[in-house]
Design an enzyme around this catalytic site. Structure first.
Site: not given
Length: 254
Positions: A43, A46, A176
């Site tokens: 994260k 990110h 995903d």
């Protein structure tokens, strides 16, 4: 197996809304697509990835009169953790079909390892809550104690060590996001993308069920092509297609 958007949290919404909130606190407005694009990364990486997008970088400079720095990254990440920890338990429901499919695979002697863009502390919330709802894995690896998170292959290799898997030929990576696909590619394992419930499709379960069939078909095809272009060996409509895909892989390996 990846976690959010693959096994739990249909549409991968737990981190999404937090990213928008954290950037808004810096008076930076980002879109859902910008927030979703680097999904799957650690994260803090990110946040760096979003800040590095030309449009976001330009907006930051206009608002703050300077380039963003690592101090900004760390302050934003601290805010991200605070908001995410407060909401994580609300996003641990297994995606429809996951629990039965994984138990079916486990009954065949397949071990279920997992990787994530969440840290150890985040998964200390997610894993037991998902288990209470029926989703369990045999092993969990986070980026917390490794040289890097996705798209580096280290989490997959650590799963292989922990589960005593002797060859990359005996592993499939299921995820995903584009980062998931690239993680599998970099580990030299078969990389499988899932569309339904994914970050890349970006729909909540309610939105998914209400989207007209032809529109949904076109959206899924766009996701499929994006995953294939990232290097996916297979792209499946849903987790329910995974056992048949594994059978195909086994048959081709004989």
């Amino acid at each position: 197996m990846d976690w959010a958007g693959t096994a739990i949290d249909f549409g991968c919404f737990a981190p999404l809304n937090v990213f928008l909130r954290v950037f808004a606190e810096k008076d930076i407005q980002i879109t859902y697509r910008q927030a979703r694009e680097p999904m799957g990364l650690l994260k803090i990486d990110h946040i760096r990835a979003i800040l590095s997008m030309p449009a976001v970088q330009q907006q930051f400079e206009q608002v703050h009169g300077r380039m963003w720095t690592e101090d900004d990254v760390h302050s934003m990440y601290a805010s991200f953790e605070k908001h995410l920890f407060a909401s994580l338990k609300d996003f641990t429901d297994p995606i429809p079909g996951v629990v039965d499919t994984i138990e079916h695979l486990r009954s065949q002697g397949i071990k279920i390892g997992s990787t994530t863009g969440y840290t150890d502390a985040m998964m200390d919330i997610v894993r037991p809550d998902a288990a209470n709802k029926g989703y369990r894995v045999d092993n969990l690896v986070t980026p917390s104690k490794l040289p890097a998170g996705r798209p580096a292959p280290f989490m997959i290799y650590q799963n292989m060590i922990d589960l005593a898997i002797p060859s990359v030929d005996m592993v499939v990576k299921v995820g995903d996001t584009i980062a998931d696909i690239k993680e599998g590619v970099n580990a030299k394992v078969r990389s499988i993308g899932l569309i339904t419930g994914s970050n890349e499709l970006g729909l909540s379960l309610e939105e998914y069920e209400k989207t007209p069939a032809e529109q949904l078909r076109a959206m899924k095809e766009e996701v499929r092509q994006r995953m294939l272009n990232a290097g996916a060996d297979y792209v499946l409509d849903s987790i329910r297609d995974l056992p048949a895909c594994i059978e195909t892989i086994n048959a081709s390996s004989r």
